[in-house]
Design a protein around this motif. Sequence first.
Motif, PDB file in Angstrom:
ATOM      1  N   PHE A  30      14.805   5.996  19.419  1.00  0.00           N
ATOM      2  CA  PHE A  30      15.430   6.840  18.399  1.00  0.00           C
ATOM      3  C   PHE A  30      16.809   6.295  18.006  1.00  0.00           C
ATOM      4  N   VAL A  31      17.569   5.842  18.991  1.00  0.00           N
ATOM      5  CA  VAL A  31      18.891   5.271  18.713  1.00  0.00           C
ATOM      6  C   VAL A  31      18.747   4.012  17.859  1.00  0.00           C
ATOM      7  N   GLU A  32      17.784   3.182  18.179  1.00  0.00           N
ATOM      8  CA  GLU A  32      17.546   1.970  17.403  1.00  0.00           C
ATOM      9  C   GLU A  32      17.122   2.316  15.979  1.00  0.00           C
ATOM     10  N   TYR A  33      16.262   3.315  15.838  1.00  0.00           N
ATOM     11  CA  TYR A  33      15.837   3.733  14.505  1.00  0.00           C
ATOM     12  C   TYR A  33      17.053   4.192  13.690  1.00  0.00           C
ATOM     13  N   ALA A  34      17.903   5.009  14.288  1.00  0.00           N
ATOM     14  CA  ALA A  34      19.089   5.508  13.585  1.00  0.00           C
ATOM     15  C   ALA A  34      20.000   4.351  13.186  1.00  0.00           C
ATOM     16  N   ARG A  35      20.137   3.362  14.056  1.00  0.00           N
ATOM     17  CA  ARG A  35      20.955   2.190  13.743  1.00  0.00           C
ATOM     18  C   ARG A  35      20.396   1.460  12.530  1.00  0.00           C
ATOM     19  N   LEU A  36      19.074   1.252  12.523  1.00  0.00           N
ATOM     20  CA  LEU A  36      18.438   0.572  11.395  1.00  0.00           C
ATOM     21  C   LEU A  36      18.565   1.384  10.107  1.00  0.00           C
ATOM     22  N   ALA A  37      18.401   2.685  10.221  1.00  0.00           N
ATOM     23  CA  ALA A  37      18.479   3.546   9.039  1.00  0.00           C
ATOM     24  C   ALA A  37      19.879   3.512   8.438  1.00  0.00           C
ATOM     25  N   MET A  38      20.873   3.461   9.291  1.00  0.00           N
ATOM     26  CA  MET A  38      22.254   3.447   8.793  1.00  0.00           C
ATOM     27  C   MET A  38      22.643   2.090   8.224  1.00  0.00           C
TER      28      MET A  38
END
Length: 162
Positions: A30-38
């Motif tokens: 989830f943290v990685e997804y949020a990083r990519l999304a940002m």
Amino acid sequence: MKEVNTMPQNPGKDACDLLDADHVAVKHLFVEYARLAMSGAEGADGRQALARRICDELTVHAQIEEEIFYPALRQAAPAGLLEEAKAEHQEAKELIAQIEQLPAAGPEMDALVTKLAQAIEHHVKEERDGLFTKARSAPQLDLVALGEQLKERQQELQGQAA
């Protein structure tokens, strides 16, 4: 019970440890997804692939809990805790279905993944504070043997998905 957890086959991996390791692993996703999304660095394809991986991991995790862990806890945990956990799983399954139906990553997927992350974070806290505490204090439960059953079923389900 601690002496049993030092078995060489699976040191320190009782059922609660195994499930919590899954919790930590999906939190990282989830943290990685949020990083990519940002950052937008890897674009929609990277986010979509990561969202699918999150959904796959959570689907298998929920299934092993529902098939093995929760039934084993029937005598150790109040029915209300188990019913709440099942309801939280249902919420997650509905969000997963919505994510999987999206043709590509974008703002809608980002919002759904964020909502799923929040739901899972709440669920993990409930399990750690409630179900795991009850499981660890139940003398009739062999959490190491239960952990082995969970791991075997998890590997079987992951093999089917591959």
